[in-house]
Design a protein around this motif. Structure first.
Motif, mmCIF file in Angstrom:
data_model
loop_
_atom_site.group_PDB
_atom_site.id
_atom_site.type_symbol
_atom_site.label_atom_id
_atom_site.label_comp_id
_atom_site.label_asym_id
_atom_site.label_seq_id
_atom_site.Cartn_x
_atom_site.Cartn_y
_atom_site.Cartn_z
ATOM 1 N N GLU A 43 -7.195 4.436 -11.931
ATOM 2 C CA GLU A 43 -8.083 4.661 -10.798
ATOM 3 C C GLU A 43 -8.905 3.414 -10.481
ATOM 4 O O GLU A 43 -9.432 2.759 -11.365
ATOM 5 C CB GLU A 43 -9.025 5.833 -11.092
ATOM 6 C CG GLU A 43 -8.292 7.161 -11.279
ATOM 7 C CD GLU A 43 -9.243 8.285 -11.677
ATOM 8 O OE1 GLU A 43 -10.419 7.974 -11.991
ATOM 9 O OE2 GLU A 43 -8.820 9.453 -11.678
ATOM 10 N N ASP A 44 -8.987 3.130 -9.163
ATOM 11 C CA ASP A 44 -9.845 2.054 -8.684
ATOM 12 C C ASP A 44 -11.115 2.698 -8.133
ATOM 13 O O ASP A 44 -11.091 3.388 -7.124
ATOM 14 C CB ASP A 44 -9.130 1.260 -7.592
ATOM 15 C CG ASP A 44 -9.920 0.037 -7.141
ATOM 16 O OD1 ASP A 44 -11.154 0.058 -7.250
ATOM 17 O OD2 ASP A 44 -9.281 -0.919 -6.656
ATOM 18 N N ASP A 45 -12.263 2.474 -8.846
ATOM 19 C CA ASP A 45 -13.519 3.118 -8.468
ATOM 20 C C ASP A 45 -14.437 2.189 -7.686
ATOM 21 O O ASP A 45 -15.658 2.402 -7.630
ATOM 22 C CB ASP A 45 -14.235 3.655 -9.707
ATOM 23 C CG ASP A 45 -14.538 2.547 -10.718
ATOM 24 O OD1 ASP A 45 -14.220 1.368 -10.419
ATOM 25 O OD2 ASP A 45 -15.079 2.858 -11.790
ATOM 26 N N TYR B 73 0.826 -1.212 0.000
ATOM 27 C CA TYR B 73 0.000 0.000 0.000
ATOM 28 C C TYR B 73 0.868 1.273 0.000
ATOM 29 O O TYR B 73 2.056 1.248 0.323
ATOM 30 C CB TYR B 73 -0.946 -0.017 1.196
ATOM 31 C CG TYR B 73 -1.988 -1.116 1.083
ATOM 32 C CD1 TYR B 73 -3.218 -0.873 0.498
ATOM 33 C CD2 TYR B 73 -1.717 -2.400 1.557
ATOM 34 C CE1 TYR B 73 -4.166 -1.883 0.381
ATOM 35 C CE2 TYR B 73 -2.658 -3.420 1.439
ATOM 36 C CZ TYR B 73 -3.877 -3.156 0.857
ATOM 37 O OH TYR B 73 -4.803 -4.149 0.735
ATOM 38 N N PHE B 74 0.194 2.394 -0.337
ATOM 39 C CA PHE B 74 0.895 3.669 -0.524
ATOM 40 C C PHE B 74 0.119 4.785 0.161
ATOM 41 O O PHE B 74 -1.115 4.752 0.250
ATOM 42 C CB PHE B 74 1.034 4.004 -2.014
ATOM 43 C CG PHE B 74 1.819 2.988 -2.795
ATOM 44 C CD1 PHE B 74 3.144 3.219 -3.119
ATOM 45 C CD2 PHE B 74 1.236 1.789 -3.201
ATOM 46 C CE1 PHE B 74 3.864 2.282 -3.829
ATOM 47 C CE2 PHE B 74 1.953 0.848 -3.919
ATOM 48 C CZ PHE B 74 3.276 1.090 -4.234
ATOM 49 N N SER C 165 -14.796 8.665 1.017
ATOM 50 C CA SER C 165 -14.353 8.062 2.278
ATOM 51 C C SER C 165 -12.835 7.950 2.293
ATOM 52 O O SER C 165 -12.242 7.228 1.486
ATOM 53 C CB SER C 165 -14.981 6.670 2.446
ATOM 54 O OG SER C 165 -14.394 5.990 3.536
ATOM 55 N N GLU C 166 -12.216 8.669 3.229
ATOM 56 C CA GLU C 166 -10.746 8.632 3.317
ATOM 57 C C GLU C 166 -10.253 7.234 3.663
ATOM 58 O O GLU C 166 -9.267 6.754 3.095
ATOM 59 C CB GLU C 166 -10.273 9.631 4.371
ATOM 60 C CG GLU C 166 -8.756 9.668 4.522
ATOM 61 C CD GLU C 166 -8.305 10.672 5.561
ATOM 62 O OE1 GLU C 166 -7.095 10.701 5.859
ATOM 63 O OE2 GLU C 166 -9.167 11.418 6.073
ATOM 64 N N LEU C 167 -10.956 6.556 4.588
ATOM 65 C CA LEU C 167 -10.537 5.208 4.976
ATOM 66 C C LEU C 167 -10.666 4.242 3.810
ATOM 67 O O LEU C 167 -9.809 3.372 3.614
ATOM 68 C CB LEU C 167 -11.368 4.735 6.166
ATOM 69 C CG LEU C 167 -11.157 5.494 7.480
ATOM 70 C CD1 LEU C 167 -12.103 4.972 8.561
ATOM 71 C CD2 LEU C 167 -9.704 5.358 7.945
ATOM 72 N N ALA C 168 -11.741 4.374 3.027
ATOM 73 C CA ALA C 168 -11.923 3.486 1.883
ATOM 74 C C ALA C 168 -10.865 3.736 0.818
ATOM 75 O O ALA C 168 -10.363 2.787 0.191
ATOM 76 C CB ALA C 168 -13.323 3.663 1.310
ATOM 77 N N ARG C 169 -10.508 4.996 0.605
ATOM 78 C CA ARG C 169 -9.485 5.308 -0.410
ATOM 79 C C ARG C 169 -8.134 4.692 -0.045
ATOM 80 O O ARG C 169 -7.325 4.378 -0.929
ATOM 81 C CB ARG C 169 -9.348 6.822 -0.574
ATOM 82 C CG ARG C 169 -10.568 7.499 -1.181
ATOM 83 C CD ARG C 169 -10.220 8.892 -1.706
ATOM 84 N NE ARG C 169 -9.576 9.715 -0.701
ATOM 85 C CZ ARG C 169 -10.228 10.478 0.180
ATOM 86 N NH1 ARG C 169 -11.560 10.499 0.163
ATOM 87 N NH2 ARG C 169 -9.577 11.215 1.050
ATOM 88 N N ASN C 170 -7.873 4.539 1.266
ATOM 89 C CA ASN C 170 -6.619 3.903 1.677
ATOM 90 C C ASN C 170 -6.486 2.489 1.128
ATOM 91 O O ASN C 170 -5.377 1.995 0.909
ATOM 92 C CB ASN C 170 -6.538 3.845 3.214
ATOM 93 C CG ASN C 170 -6.351 5.215 3.836
ATOM 94 O OD1 ASN C 170 -5.883 6.136 3.179
ATOM 95 N ND2 ASN C 170 -6.725 5.352 5.093
ATOM 96 N N LEU D 77 -9.169 10.556 -6.419
ATOM 97 C CA LEU D 77 -8.906 11.977 -6.220
ATOM 98 C C LEU D 77 -7.915 12.465 -7.261
ATOM 99 O O LEU D 77 -6.914 11.796 -7.548
ATOM 100 C CB LEU D 77 -8.372 12.231 -4.814
ATOM 101 C CG LEU D 77 -9.340 11.979 -3.642
ATOM 102 C CD1 LEU D 77 -8.698 12.428 -2.339
ATOM 103 C CD2 LEU D 77 -10.659 12.700 -3.855
ATOM 104 N N GLY D 78 -8.156 13.637 -7.828
ATOM 105 C CA GLY D 78 -7.248 14.182 -8.819
ATOM 106 C C GLY D 78 -7.673 13.832 -10.231
ATOM 107 O O GLY D 78 -8.677 13.152 -10.484
#
Length: 419
Positions: free
Chosen positions: A396-398, A318-319, A404-409, A358-359
């Motif tokens: 991008e993974d949609d 992860y990043f 959701s910040e936690l989900a984007r992680n 995002l972006g």
């Protein structure tokens, strides 16, 4: 003289304001400097005896003190010092010119260490001193030489400028015994007690001598055995750390990067009863949730099971947001793939980079490619042939809620697919 003293006071204030905070040093007995040289100058005020019609200015110049001090430890010591006072009449006095010389031995108490100044400052100090000596008063206009004994006591404030130099300000009271003449030299009297009183106020410098870094004035002394015990306790505390939170201290842990919460043995190694290189808790989870309830046959062969884990996305790294460098806590995924490729020399893998939503899409496509290529570079540096590694920028993974910040992680990652 006034300009000199004002300059010294200004220097002291500037040093106090600009001095950087430093940790007060703790040393073992004997590992500090004990000798110092002290030089000071300032003003005096003789109180009595003085002949009627004679007086000095308040205060009157001048005083010079020179001393050498030896500290037995960081709280107590001795010093020998020599003093010179000059007395002259003020504008309203009859003219006179006398000199006062003295030599004294004094006990010194480091009040700063006794009162634990180091708990709130490493720059300010305070010394107390008291002792006995001999003195002589001389009249420059006659042959008068009055010898006497004295007792003196005072306090010395300190400002540490460096490990070698301190600025000092001192106030001392001197009591003369058997002083037969007045400080003006114009009268004599037979007096054997401590009738002479003289006040001195000086500003000066202390220079510390010795090969060690710190002087006794500024150190906190701890016994060598206590320091050794402290070091041993610190070493034990370091050994008892459990970096991967598997319940086994690092110094006993033979598998340093075990997933937190995994079942481990007493050596910190993942439990793998059937020796298929898959931890039992992971294998049991897959068998429980992803196999038929009626199928009693073994789940998969060793390689098939591992391949299923990898291709199912269970192995990932992860990043952080907008970063192409893997997080330290997720390097286990790369290590898993590295181990697999080393044990399966003919296998190759797709390295699939992903980004959150995002972006701009074009930027996220580029970022997912950089993430995958960075993982590829790590594997190449671990001596995996580049021909076995294929980079795929998935962009991008949609699949998660982008708000959701936690989900984007969960989608800022690189996954793998075995070929």
């Amino acid at each position: 003289m006034k300009k000199i003293i004002l300059s010294l006071v200004f220097a002291a204030a500037f040093t106090t304001l600009s001095a950087q905070t430093e940790n007060e040093k703790t040393v073992a007995n004997g590992e500090f400097n004990k000798w110092s040289i002290e030089l000071a100058g300032g003003f005096n005020k003789p109180q009595r005896p003085m002949t009627s019609g004679f007086a000095t200015s308040t205060p009157s110049p001048y005083v010079i003190d020179l001393g050498a001090r030896y500290m037995f430890n960081n709280k107590f010591g001795l010093k020998a010092d020599f003093g010179y006072n000059s007395f002259e009449g003020n504008d309203d006095s009859q003219s006179f010119d006398t000199k006062y010389y003295r030599a004294d031995i004094q006990a010194v108490a480091n009040l700063g260490r006794i009162m634990n100044f180091e708990s709130w400052t490493n720059t300010l100090g305070l010394l107390g001193h008291a002792g006995f000596g001999l003195a002589q008063l001389e009249d420059q206009n006659s042959a008068l030489k009055d010898r006497m004994g004295n007792f003196m006591a005072g306090v010395t404030g300190q400002i540490k400028l460096s490990d070698r130099v301190a600025l000092t300000g001192d106030f001392t009271t001197i009591l003369n015994a058997a002083q037969d003449a007045g400080f003006d030299g114009a009268s004599t009297r037979a007096s054997r007690g401590f009738t002479g009183i003289l006040f001195n106020g000086t500003v000066g410098v202390t220079v510390y001598l010795g090969k060690n870094a710190q002087h006794a004035d500024w150190v906190k002394i701890v016994d060598k055995d206590v320091l050794a015990l402290t070091d041993r306790v610190s070493n034990i505390e370091d050994k008892m750390l459990d970096t991967d939170n598997d319940g086994v201290a690092d110094y006993l842990d033979q598998e340093a990067n075990t997933t937190s919460g995994a079942l481990v043995n007493t050596k910190g190694m993942s439990v793998d009863t059937n020796n298929n290189d898959v931890p039992d808790d992971v294998e049991n989870y897959i068998m429980k949730n992803y196999t038929s309830k009626t199928d009693k046959s073994p789940l998969l062969s060793n390689n098939e099971l591992i391949t299923a884990l990898i291709n199912g996305g269970y192995v990932a790294t992860y990043f952080d947001f907008d970063s192409s460098t893997p997080t330290e806590v997720s390097n286990g995924g790369i290590d898993f793939i590295l181990t697999y490729l080393r044990k399966n020399a003919t296998a190759s893998v797709d390295i699939i980079g992903n980004a959150d939503e995002l972006g701009k899409t074009a930027y996220n496509d580029k970022l997912s490619n950089e993430r995958a290529n960075n993982v590829k570079s790590i594997l190449i540096e671990a001596n995996i042939n580049p021909s076995r590694l294929n980079v795929i920028a998935a962009g991008e993974d949609d699949s998660v809620n982008k708000d959701s910040e936690l989900a984007r992680n969960l989608v800022r990652k690189v996954t793998f697919e075995v070929k």
